[in-house]
Design a protein around this motif. Structure first.
Motif, mmCIF file in Angstrom:
data_model
loop_
_atom_site.group_PDB
_atom_site.id
_atom_site.type_symbol
_atom_site.label_atom_id
_atom_site.label_comp_id
_atom_site.label_asym_id
_atom_site.label_seq_id
_atom_site.Cartn_x
_atom_site.Cartn_y
_atom_site.Cartn_z
ATOM 1 N N LYS A 116 2.604 -23.327 -55.441
ATOM 2 C CA LYS A 116 3.865 -22.776 -54.974
ATOM 3 C C LYS A 116 3.708 -21.395 -54.354
ATOM 4 C CE LYS A 116 6.755 -25.335 -58.250
ATOM 5 N NZ LYS A 116 7.747 -25.233 -59.348
ATOM 6 N N LYS A 117 2.508 -20.850 -54.393
ATOM 7 C CA LYS A 117 2.285 -19.525 -53.804
ATOM 8 C C LYS A 117 2.468 -19.602 -52.291
ATOM 9 C CE LYS A 117 -0.815 -17.355 -57.133
ATOM 10 N NZ LYS A 117 -2.124 -16.680 -57.313
ATOM 11 N N PRO A 118 3.149 -18.630 -51.709
ATOM 12 C CA PRO A 118 3.362 -18.647 -50.257
ATOM 13 C C PRO A 118 2.092 -18.270 -49.510
ATOM 14 C CG PRO A 118 4.229 -16.629 -51.185
ATOM 15 C CD PRO A 118 3.781 -17.475 -52.355
ATOM 16 N N GLU A 119 2.097 -18.523 -48.213
ATOM 17 C CA GLU A 119 0.987 -18.089 -47.369
ATOM 18 C C GLU A 119 0.943 -16.564 -47.333
ATOM 19 O OE1 GLU A 119 -1.299 -20.011 -45.772
ATOM 20 O OE2 GLU A 119 -0.413 -21.701 -46.870
ATOM 21 N N ILE A 120 -0.219 -16.024 -47.010
ATOM 22 C CA ILE A 120 -0.369 -14.573 -46.943
ATOM 23 C C ILE A 120 0.313 -14.054 -45.686
ATOM 24 C CG2 ILE A 120 -2.008 -12.658 -46.826
ATOM 25 C CD1 ILE A 120 -4.037 -14.477 -48.217
ATOM 26 N N HIS A 121 1.338 -13.223 -45.873
ATOM 27 C CA HIS A 121 2.060 -12.648 -44.743
ATOM 28 C C HIS A 121 2.261 -11.157 -44.972
ATOM 29 C CE1 HIS A 121 2.877 -16.441 -42.789
ATOM 30 N NE2 HIS A 121 3.448 -16.935 -43.871
#
Length: 291
Positions: free
Chosen positions: A52-57
């Protein structure tokens, strides 16, 4: 004891004795209601499922641990496919100064240490705990401040203006030390550690007068010296005419021959940087182009 001193001592206790007091069965250390809530919120966020971790932004906020010390940071920029520039954050908002941006994340106050940048790989970020995302307007303020578009952060969005020797300055030095090993990551990957020179001890460049501490910049014939107080190092900035050329640099009694002179060289003193008379040091540095 002044309130700010109490806060600084509490901060030192947290980073020097991170969680031993909490884990020892016979400890007399007791958590108050606020601290219990803080730990509960921390572990609630830790239990996020990896998928569930988002992409690195840019603007993402993460939490990692260094020797059990919690380190919050925000993604500021992507250097290449695998390397990111990040800025350290802290919940010790009372110790922030005019260069620290105040921001709120999920009802918790933080400061973004705009001066305290370091570097992490994508794998290091992915192994960290995703904590949230900064407000877009706050991220824009950080960019404008670091790009020089604004000279100072808005008064309501920054810490207090402080003088030398204050607890905020002591706090900044400690904060920089915590992530110091991550500051050289780009140089390690690019093989440019020769751009960092350890400055040998030299009594003649030590301060004799306290008033000299106010000087942080000195000029040579073809270079500028600048004290980076936060990171306890001195920046040797070469003139544009020398950059990229073959040359010899003499610092005190040490000589360095370089096939290509860089834009900047970092001098790492063995003494506390505040004890160094930067004008005396400038007189003991020469840079010459060679053929």
């Amino acid at each position: 004891m002044r309130e700010l001193e109490r806060i600084f001592l509490a901060y030192l206790d947290e980073i020097e004795n991170p969680i031993e007091d909490i884990r020892e069965e016979k400890s007399t250390y007791k958590l108050d209601k606020y601290q219990k809530g803080k730990i509960k919120r921390m572990f609630t966020k830790i239990n996020i499922e990896p998928e569930k971790k988002p992409e690195i932004h840019k603007g993402n906020i993460y939490l990692m641990f260094e020797d059990q010390i919690p380190i919050y940071y925000i993604i500021y920029d992507q250097i290449d496919e695998d390397l990111y520039e990040v800025l350290k954050m802290s919940q010790w908002v009372e110790l922030g100064n005019e260069n620290d941006l105040l921001t709120k994340i999920d009802d918790e106050w933080f400061i973004v240490e705009t001066w305290n940048n370091f570097y992490l790989t994508a794998d290091q970020i992915k192994s960290s705990i995703f904590y949230g995302k900064i407000l877009s307007e706050d991220f824009e303020l950080i960019k404008k401040f670091l790009n020089g578009e604004i000279k100072e952060l808005p008064r309501e969005k920054r810490g207090l203006t402080v003088g030398e020797g204050s607890y905020q300055i002591k706090f900044h030095k400690k904060e920089s030390e915590i992530v110091r090993k991550y500051k050289l990551l780009p140089l390690e990957e690019l093989g440019e550690l020769e751009n960092t020179i350890e400055l040998p001890p030299e009594k003649e460049i030590l301060l004799e007068l306290v008033a000299g501490k106010e000087k942080t910049t000195a000029f040579g014939e073809n270079f500028v010296l600048h004290k980076d107080l936060e990171n306890n190092r001195i920046e040797l900035i070469l003139s544009e005419e020398l950059q990229g050329k073959k040359g010899v640099i003499t610092i005190l009694d040490q000589t360095y021959q370089l096939d290509e002179l860089p834009e900047k060289i970092y001098l790492e003193p063995t003494e506390d940087i505040e004890k160094i008379d930067i004008e005396k040091l400038a007189k003991k540095i020469t840079i010459e182009e060679t053929k």
